[in-house]
Design a protein around this motif. Structure first.
Motif, short mmCIF file in Angstrom:
data_model
loop_
_atom_site.label_atom_id
_atom_site.label_comp_id
_atom_site.label_asym_id
_atom_site.label_seq_id
_atom_site.Cartn_x
_atom_site.Cartn_y
_atom_site.Cartn_z
N ASP A 98 0.84 -1.20 0.00
CA ASP A 98 0.00 0.00 0.00
C ASP A 98 0.87 1.26 0.00
O ASP A 98 1.73 1.43 0.88
CB ASP A 98 -0.88 -0.02 1.27
N LEU A 99 0.67 2.14 -0.97
CA LEU A 99 1.49 3.36 -1.06
C LEU A 99 1.31 4.26 0.15
O LEU A 99 2.24 4.96 0.55
CB LEU A 99 1.12 4.16 -2.30
N ALA A 100 0.12 4.27 0.73
CA ALA A 100 -0.15 5.14 1.86
C ALA A 100 0.73 4.74 3.05
O ALA A 100 1.21 5.59 3.80
CB ALA A 100 -1.63 5.07 2.24
N ALA A 101 0.97 3.43 3.20
CA ALA A 101 1.76 2.95 4.32
C ALA A 101 3.26 3.03 4.03
O ALA A 101 4.06 3.30 4.93
CB ALA A 101 1.37 1.51 4.65
N ALA A 102 3.64 2.79 2.77
CA ALA A 102 5.08 2.70 2.45
C ALA A 102 5.37 3.33 1.09
O ALA A 102 5.71 2.63 0.14
CB ALA A 102 5.51 1.24 2.48
N PRO A 103 5.27 4.67 1.00
CA PRO A 103 5.51 5.32 -0.30
C PRO A 103 6.93 5.11 -0.82
O PRO A 103 7.14 5.08 -2.03
CB PRO A 103 5.24 6.81 -0.02
N ASN A 104 7.90 4.92 0.08
CA ASN A 104 9.28 4.78 -0.38
C ASN A 104 9.53 3.50 -1.17
O ASN A 104 10.47 3.44 -1.96
CB ASN A 104 10.25 4.86 0.80
N ALA A 105 8.67 2.50 -0.97
CA ALA A 105 8.81 1.26 -1.73
C ALA A 105 8.67 1.57 -3.22
O ALA A 105 9.34 0.96 -4.05
CB ALA A 105 7.75 0.25 -1.30
N LEU A 106 7.84 2.52 -3.55
CA LEU A 106 7.68 2.90 -4.95
C LEU A 106 8.66 3.98 -5.36
O LEU A 106 9.24 3.92 -6.44
CB LEU A 106 6.24 3.38 -5.20
N ARG A 107 8.91 4.96 -4.49
CA ARG A 107 9.75 6.10 -4.87
C ARG A 107 11.13 5.67 -5.34
O ARG A 107 11.71 6.27 -6.22
CB ARG A 107 9.89 7.07 -3.69
N ALA A 108 11.66 4.62 -4.72
CA ALA A 108 13.00 4.15 -5.08
C ALA A 108 13.04 3.69 -6.54
O ALA A 108 14.10 3.68 -7.16
CB ALA A 108 13.41 3.01 -4.16
N THR A 109 11.92 3.34 -7.07
CA THR A 109 11.89 2.76 -8.41
C THR A 109 10.94 3.52 -9.33
O THR A 109 10.43 3.00 -10.30
CB THR A 109 11.55 1.25 -8.32
#
Ligand code: ADP
Ligand code: ADP
Length: 224
Positions: free
Chosen positions: A66-77
């Motif tokens: 979930d982006l709301a919980a862990a936006p950095n998981a996506l931002r890195a890529t």
């Protein structure tokens, strides 16, 4: 890993109406052409996907997270070319990208290598030392793509990149995005159908905040 999922995503500006309403989409590698007239909600949707704003309702997940919980998981890529991307006219493309790379924590010979690689990927290897103020609009947009590629993203979000470009630069841009797609998910918004009808693997059509269609270009033509 390249799975982006939107579940009933909505967005409401303060005091405004719903700019995005109940959009659900499941996306994988390829080029998604996001079509719709001005005001349809495309930029708002893309800002949510780029983790710049949070949905007012619904959920966005990247590879199940979930982006709301862990936006950095996506931002890195993530690579993002916003609609209002600006360049510093006094710098060369190489200097400008070097600066952006440093901001992203890349430095030294590795960073220089990466900058040169991204510039040649967008066809600007030979113009790398020219001042950006001398670049054409199309070249500036390709600098925008080059900066979005610095971290070798799996998700590339490109907001109305062809506005103001001449037909030749638009064609060049289409070929560039096709080359970049591969294992990536590229989301390209435009209101010009010819920007995406041949190159997109899937199309999504929005109007007044709602998703009106999602499918292949062939399915859209069959429906019209
Ligand atoms: P687009 O071409 O994507 O529709 P707009 O011209 O609507 O872009 O928006 C340009 C900028 O102005 C964006 O940053 C957007 O957030 C902002 N904006 C657009 N509409 C409004 C509004 N009604 N109130 C305040 N800001 C707005
Ligand atoms: P598109 O990118 O398809 O042109 P937008 O996402 O920019 O659409 O805009 C969708 C709707 O939200 C429009 O009605 C626009 O005026 C409104 N809007 C966009 N940005 C803002 C903002 N910052 N504040 C208020 N309303 C906005």
């Amino acid at each position: 890993q390249c799975r982006l999922s939107l579940e009933s995503v909505g967005y409401r500006y303060a005091g405004g109406h719903a700019a995005v309403a109940d959009v659900s989409l499941a996306l994988g590698p390829g080029i998604l052409g996001l079509l719709g007239p001005n005001g349809a909600g495309k930029s708002t949707l893309m800002r949510m996907l780029a983790t710049m704003t949070r949905p007012s309702s619904g959920r966005i997940t990247w590879n199940g997270t979930d982006l709301a919980a862990a936006p950095n998981a996506l931002r890195a890529t993530l690579g993002y070319l916003p609609q209002d991307f600006g360049v510093y006219p006094a710098l060369s493309a190489r200097e400008f990208l070097g600066f952006l790379a440093a901001v992203k924590g890349l430095s030294g010979p590795k960073a220089r290598e990466r900058v040169d690689h991204c510039l040649s990927q967008v066809g600007l290897g030979d113009a790398a030392d020219r001042r950006l103020g001398e670049y054409s609009g199309g070249m500036r947009q390709r600098v925008g793509i080059a900066q979005a590629l610095l971290n070798d993203p799996t998700l590339l979000i490109v907001d109305e990149p062809t506005v103001g470009l001449d037909p030749e630069e638009r064609m060049r841009f289409r070929h560039l995005l096709t080359d970049l797609a591969g294992e990536r998910l590229v989301i390209l918004s435009t209101h010009i159908v010819s920007d995406v009808e041949a190159s997109a693997t899937a199309l999504a059509v929005m109007s007044a905040g709602a998703l009106r269609f999602h499918g292949t270009p062939e399915q859209l033509i069959a429906q019209a």
